[in-house]
Design a protein around this motif. Sequence first.
Motif, short mmCIF file in Angstrom:
data_model
loop_
_atom_site.label_atom_id
_atom_site.label_comp_id
_atom_site.label_asym_id
_atom_site.label_seq_id
_atom_site.Cartn_x
_atom_site.Cartn_y
_atom_site.Cartn_z
N ASP A 171 0.85 -1.18 0.00
CA ASP A 171 0.00 0.00 0.00
C ASP A 171 0.88 1.24 0.00
N PRO A 172 0.37 2.35 -0.50
CA PRO A 172 1.20 3.57 -0.53
C PRO A 172 1.56 4.02 0.88
N VAL A 173 2.71 4.65 1.00
CA VAL A 173 3.16 5.14 2.30
C VAL A 173 2.27 6.29 2.74
N GLY A 174 2.18 6.48 4.04
CA GLY A 174 1.37 7.58 4.58
C GLY A 174 2.10 8.90 4.48
N ARG A 175 2.25 9.36 3.28
CA ARG A 175 3.05 10.56 3.04
C ARG A 175 2.42 11.37 1.92
N LEU A 176 2.30 12.66 2.12
CA LEU A 176 1.76 13.53 1.08
C LEU A 176 2.91 14.03 0.22
N ARG A 177 2.69 14.06 -1.09
CA ARG A 177 3.73 14.48 -2.03
C ARG A 177 3.31 15.75 -2.75
N ILE A 178 4.26 16.67 -2.87
CA ILE A 178 4.10 17.85 -3.72
C ILE A 178 4.65 17.48 -5.08
N VAL A 179 3.80 17.41 -6.09
CA VAL A 179 4.17 16.88 -7.40
C VAL A 179 4.53 18.01 -8.35
N ASN A 180 5.61 17.82 -9.08
CA ASN A 180 5.96 18.82 -10.08
C ASN A 180 5.04 18.72 -11.29
N PRO A 181 4.62 19.85 -11.87
CA PRO A 181 3.74 19.81 -13.05
C PRO A 181 4.31 19.05 -14.24
#
Length: 383
Positions: free
Chosen positions: A269-279
Amino acid sequence: MTHLTNRDARKLWLHQNGLLAAPTRAPDVMAIIRDLGFLQIDTIRNVVRAQDHILWSRSQTYREGAVWRHLASRHLFEHFTHDASLIPRETLPHWQRRFRDLGRRTANADWYRSGLGQHEIEAIRDRIEREGALSTHAFDTKAASREMWARPPHKKALDQMWYAGTLATCHRDNFVKYYDLGSRVLGEVNHDADPAPQARALHAAAMRHLGIATPSEIYKFWAATSPAEVKDWIASADLVPVTLDTAQGTTHRALATPEALAALPDLPDPVGRLRIVNPFDPAFRDRTRTERLFGFYYRNEMFVPQAQRVHGYYVYPLLDGLDFVGRLEAKSDKSLDALTITGFWPEPDARWGKGRIARLDSELARFARLGGLGHVTWTCSRP
């Protein structure tokens, strides 16, 4: 026919793009780029440039600018996929057709006609042969207009020879491109090499990186072949027809590699982490696919007049686990030593509780450190 739930399709896609696991892998730039296939580069430095952000998203011990030594050492070469990109050198044997095609196309296009005589163009090449790598600043001709995309004649000539492989990027210094002879950087470019096996190799590589794709997405991965060549390759390729549930509740047909499907049951499962994604992140640069798979509508508004923008100039999608939960506009303010958040837009169905807000704050602090900034400030309402 194999069927994938929308959740499984998202997990597989993020895994293929190195965004399912925590971004704690070693900062091995070449390994990351080989996993992705290539790395798009962009001149805009909003917080950091796109190439640095993309690498950092997969390895948060990566530091800004570390990618360029791999170009200077010839482990990477720079050329044009869908945009300017850094490509592993082992792709070069399959890239000869791209030099040929872009060389011919730009030589015959009004946009790239420099207005210089053939002897003047040859003089530019001869000067680089004598003096070594030179940037565009070493030459002095003026653009015919002041429009944003206007280029001086010598720059058009340099770029046309660069597209053809006659010249190549030797290195970059503060993002300024230095041109050298293609033969000294790339080896001899062979425009007459048989394009068919090159196309097959590029299609196979595209599917290894994508894992799951439509014929159109295979074509768009490199943007260096043709839809007809993709169709011919698929007819004999070892691919599995699949259907997948879209975010809109419909069913979509695609193709998958057996290796990708075999990996699916063991994906975490995905890690419990929010990612700021580059456009410009390769996982999401196809906006149609992103909307189909994640239900997230995104358009780049950098070149939209300010009054017509829905969101902002440089807007970062926010990915939490398998879901896009919002977007924000951020920029570097060196005078304040701050990452400044100037806009925030949550997705309508996303819940922003204390845990998610804490994950965003943690990621913003890490992102600020990547940009060499000491703290984060908000000039807009925050969640």
